[in-house]
Design a protein around this motif. Structure first.
Motif: not given
Length: 494
Positions: A291-296, A429-433
């Motif tokens: 929730l914090q690192n991917v969705r911000g 870039a690419g971390y979320a995926t």
């Protein structure tokens, strides 16, 4: 211990619940603060795992020692020492200058925490002697876990966003001091009629098993699963386990009385506790970072997102306690297993992260499942056991929870760390995926834990299981070396 008045019993229950509140709230609040701590302390995923597992590892290693020591020298005395150490550890954590200091101070907290929950449960067991009244008290106890789950994410988010992550440890200070003063005034002293002797070899074997296994799992993604260091710690864990199984049955008064596990409900409660709390710790660790690192999201918004899960835990925990008191543990365990399995499958199969409706549905399912599972674990662990062994029985149940919590963070974190390795910081870039892809096997693991709760709960809550519990209770009244029914001793058979 003489029979206490109704008002005094309720005060004792309230004091014990205060100790549970600060321990449970500390864990849920800490999870919300992980991303902020990670940024300020420049920590890796493994570093974040250690901030949680340093606590649960020490806690799991010392719970049985604390329970047996409390039975021997006095439950109120050990409970007070635990409150002092936990409060002091919280203060030290709030001023930790770096990750290494924070991990060390979390271990101080854990030493105190090991003297709180199992000893408090033993105090409750010896205060509420009527089985139905005891079940209701345990239901209230389980409800406190629900309160901490509901309040933790929101309180943690507010504190982190407004004051900073260090403030999450401040909330333990006034509650710890108040509980200490009230314990001094209202909690009566109690001891086991025939307490057991210390078992230093068994204690060292438990520490060796849990410590080496956790280290191997957490550090394997960075060191390599076949590296010499990881293989050495894996072998140490296996050797410690073998040593426990061979050494403990030979002691007249072992740290872990393996005769307890002749009871199917007790064995089932142990397995269910490991699985349920592995699922919980993995769920919180995974979702907080997502929730914090991917969705911000901010810490507060992340806490609000998880509020459906926390709210269902809050509602279902006391309901589960009442169901256990009136109908037994079977129905709550089955509901818990189905709900937690459904949550894992929702994320693993249907990509629930990508849709808010599915996301919140998964959170509701997990909250329902976890809210239902805690009271049956506690009740089953202590029911039918001789009151002289209440501290140890409660400590085994609490140890199982902490082992589950430790393994959940270690395994889920290791899976996650392996999946995002090489992608850089959460902003890259690419971390979320990579994070979402890495979370798939993690969700299968959480669903598998739920399925285990369902199957083991169904197997160990029927008539046959209850008969084994009655036989074990009679067996435990005998010394470990005494023959049972013309056979060899239970300890030697174990």
């Amino acid at each position: 211990m003489p029979e206490l008045s109704h008002r005094r019993r309720q005060l004792v229950l309230a004091i014990c619940c205060m100790s549970l509140l600060i321990v449970s709230l500390d864990n849920t609040v800490l999870n919300v603060a992980l991303p902020s701590m990670q940024k300020e302390l420049h920590a890796t995923v493994a570093g974040m795992q250690w901030t949680i597992d340093a606590y649960t590892l020490v806690l799991a290693s010392l719970l049985m020692l604390a329970g047996s020591t409390a039975d021997r020298i006095g439950r109120r005395k050990i409970f007070k020492i635990g409150l002092v150490l936990f409060t002091l550890g919280s203060l030290l954590c709030s001023v930790a200058p770096n990750l290494e200091s924070l991990v060390a101070f979390r271990m101080v907290q854990a030493v105190g925490g090991s003297m709180l929950n199992p000893v408090a449960m033993s105090i409750i067991t010896n205060t509420f002697t009527d089985p139905r009244e005891r079940a209701r008290a345990i239901g209230v106890w389980g409800g406190v876990v629900g309160i901490s789950m509901a309040a933790g994410p929101v309180v943690g988010g507010l504190l982190v966003d407004s004051v900073g992550w260090r403030s999450i440890f401040w909330i333990n200070l006034p509650v710890g001091v108040a509980a200490l003063l009230l314990t001094w005034r209202y909690v009566p002293e109690s001891r086991a009629p025939k307490p057991r002797r210390p078992d230093p070899v068994g204690q060292l074997l438990v520490i060796g098993l849990l410590g080496s296994l956790t280290y191997a799992i957490i550090e394997a993604p960075s060191s390599g699963w076949t590296s010499a260091r990881i293989l050495v710690f894996t072998a140490l864990a296996a050797g410690s386990l073998v040593g426990l199984l061979l050494y403990e049955p030979r002691r007249a008064e072992p740290l872990i009385d393996l005769r307890f596990f002749h009871s199917a409900p007790f064995s089932g409660a142990t397995v269910i506790a490991v699985c349920a709390f592995a699922a919980l710790s993995g769920f919180l660790f995974l979702n907080t970072l997502y929730l914090q690192n991917v969705r911000g999201l901010s810490a507060l918004h992340a806490g609000l997102y998880m509020l459906p899960m926390a709210a269902l835990t809050f509602v279902c925990a006391p309901l589960s306690g009442r169901l256990v008191g009136s109908r037994g543990p079977r129905l709550p365990l089955l509901v818990a297993g189905v709900a937690m399995t459904g949550c894992g499958l929702l994320f693993a199969v249907l990509d629930a992260e990508t849709d808010n409706v599915l996301l919140f549905t998964g959170y509701v399912l997990f909250g329902l499942g976890f809210g239902m599972v805690n009271a049956p674990i506690t009740n089953t662990a202590v029911s039918g056991m001789p009151r002289s062994q209440a501290g140890v029985a409660a400590a085994v149940a609490s140890t199982s929870r902490q082992i589950g919590g430790t393994l959940g963070v270690a395994v889920i974190g290791a899976v996650l760390a392996a999946g995002v390795a090489g992608t850089g910081s959460p902003r890259s870039a690419g971390y979320a995926t990579a994070f979402v892809d890495a979370s798939k096997p993690a969700w299968w693991i959480i669903g598998g834990c739920g399925l285990c709760v369902l199957l083991v709960g169904a197997l160990t809550s029927g008539r046959w299981a209850r008969r084994t519990a009655h036989r074990t209770a009679r067996l435990l009244e005998k010394p470990t070396g005494a023959p049972a029914g013309g056979q060899t001793s239970a300890g030697s058979r174990a």
